[in-house]
Design a protein around this motif. Structure first.
Motif, PDB file in Angstrom:
ATOM      1  N   THR A   4       0.851  -1.180   0.000  1.00  0.00           N
ATOM      2  CA  THR A   4       0.000   0.000   0.000  1.00  0.00           C
ATOM      3  C   THR A   4       0.890   1.235   0.000  1.00  0.00           C
ATOM      4  OG1 THR A   4      -1.704  -1.171   1.235  1.00  0.00           O
ATOM      5  CG2 THR A   4      -1.803   1.226   1.253  1.00  0.00           C
ATOM      6  N   THR A   6       0.855   5.369   0.273  1.00  0.00           N
ATOM      7  CA  THR A   6       0.095   6.556   0.648  1.00  0.00           C
ATOM      8  C   THR A   6       0.928   7.783   0.282  1.00  0.00           C
ATOM      9  OG1 THR A   6      -0.874   5.349   2.505  1.00  0.00           O
ATOM     10  CG2 THR A   6      -1.078   7.757   2.536  1.00  0.00           C
ATOM     11  N   LYS A   8       2.277  11.425   0.384  1.00  0.00           N
ATOM     12  CA  LYS A   8       2.396  12.340   1.520  1.00  0.00           C
ATOM     13  C   LYS A   8       2.793  13.761   1.134  1.00  0.00           C
ATOM     14  CE  LYS A   8       3.857   9.984   5.359  1.00  0.00           C
ATOM     15  NZ  LYS A   8       4.936   9.488   6.204  1.00  0.00           N
ATOM     16  N   ALA A  30       6.186   9.481  -0.216  1.00  0.00           N
ATOM     17  CA  ALA A  30       5.100   8.545   0.053  1.00  0.00           C
ATOM     18  C   ALA A  30       5.510   7.594   1.163  1.00  0.00           C
ATOM     19  CB  ALA A  30       4.751   7.768  -1.214  1.00  0.00           C
ATOM     20  N   SER A  31       4.530   6.877   1.665  1.00  0.00           N
ATOM     21  CA  SER A  31       4.746   5.850   2.670  1.00  0.00           C
ATOM     22  C   SER A  31       4.391   4.508   2.040  1.00  0.00           C
ATOM     23  CB  SER A  31       3.858   6.124   3.888  1.00  0.00           C
ATOM     24  OG  SER A  31       3.891   5.046   4.778  1.00  0.00           O
ATOM     25  N   ARG A  38       7.005  -0.987   7.160  1.00  0.00           N
ATOM     26  CA  ARG A  38       6.511   0.320   6.742  1.00  0.00           C
ATOM     27  C   ARG A  38       7.739   1.224   6.604  1.00  0.00           C
ATOM     28  NH1 ARG A  38       3.269   2.606  11.130  1.00  0.00           N
ATOM     29  NH2 ARG A  38       1.950   0.838  10.662  1.00  0.00           N
ATOM     30  N   GLY A  55      -2.360  12.560  -0.170  1.00  0.00           N
ATOM     31  CA  GLY A  55      -3.198  11.813   0.760  1.00  0.00           C
ATOM     32  C   GLY A  55      -3.859  10.608   0.119  1.00  0.00           C
ATOM     33  N   VAL A  57      -4.435   6.919  -1.464  1.00  0.00           N
ATOM     34  CA  VAL A  57      -3.959   5.589  -1.090  1.00  0.00           C
ATOM     35  C   VAL A  57      -4.070   4.693  -2.315  1.00  0.00           C
ATOM     36  CG1 VAL A  57      -4.293   3.639   0.463  1.00  0.00           C
ATOM     37  CG2 VAL A  57      -4.726   5.951   1.284  1.00  0.00           C
ATOM     38  N   TYR A  58      -2.961   4.033  -2.661  1.00  0.00           N
ATOM     39  CA  TYR A  58      -2.876   3.232  -3.878  1.00  0.00           C
ATOM     40  C   TYR A  58      -2.318   1.851  -3.571  1.00  0.00           C
ATOM     41  CZ  TYR A  58      -3.382   7.803  -6.034  1.00  0.00           C
ATOM     42  OH  TYR A  58      -3.843   9.045  -6.394  1.00  0.00           O
ATOM     43  N   GLU A  83      -5.493   2.794  -7.930  1.00  0.00           N
ATOM     44  CA  GLU A  83      -6.206   3.408  -6.819  1.00  0.00           C
ATOM     45  C   GLU A  83      -6.965   2.349  -6.037  1.00  0.00           C
ATOM     46  OE1 GLU A  83      -8.631   7.518  -6.011  1.00  0.00           O
ATOM     47  OE2 GLU A  83      -8.132   6.914  -8.029  1.00  0.00           O
ATOM     48  N   GLN A  84      -6.912   2.452  -4.713  1.00  0.00           N
ATOM     49  CA  GLN A  84      -7.621   1.488  -3.874  1.00  0.00           C
ATOM     50  C   GLN A  84      -9.112   1.725  -3.976  1.00  0.00           C
ATOM     51  OE1 GLN A  84      -6.395   1.523   0.229  1.00  0.00           O
ATOM     52  NE2 GLN A  84      -4.971  -0.144  -0.111  1.00  0.00           N
TER      53      GLN A  84
END
Length: 93
Positions: A4, A6, A8, A30-31, A38, A55, A57-58, A83-84
């Protein structure tokens, strides 16, 4: 394997030096999160207008970005992100 991502930050750019001179690289902070770890990463993008939503989430399917490298398998510089969608699917009982 999937991870995942995210996003940032907004798109940013910097210059890197190559053997042919300087080159501008666009990226976003990104995270990256998996079941085991993580960490913070930079996601390369084509340009400031091609950035991902801050912001957002993918899903990153890592297997799609494994490429042959000089000394064995490597990961591509550009991630293939999707994209989630809403809730994760549950396995049938």
């Amino acid at each position: 394997m999937s991870a995942t991502i995210t996003i940032k930050s907004e798109p940013q750019s910097r210059y890197v030096t190559t053997k042919n001179g300087q080159k501008q690289v666009h990226y976003q902070n990104a995270s990256l999160e998996t079941t085991e770890m993580r960490c913070n990463v930079e996601v390369e993008i084509d340009g400031p207008q091609a950035g991902y939503k801050n912001g957002g989430v993918y899903d990153w399917h890592v297997e799609k970005d494994v490429i042959p490298g000089r000394y064995g398998p490597e990961l591509a510089r550009r991630y293939t992100l999707s994209e989630q969608t809403g809730k994760p699917q549950q396995k049938a009982a």
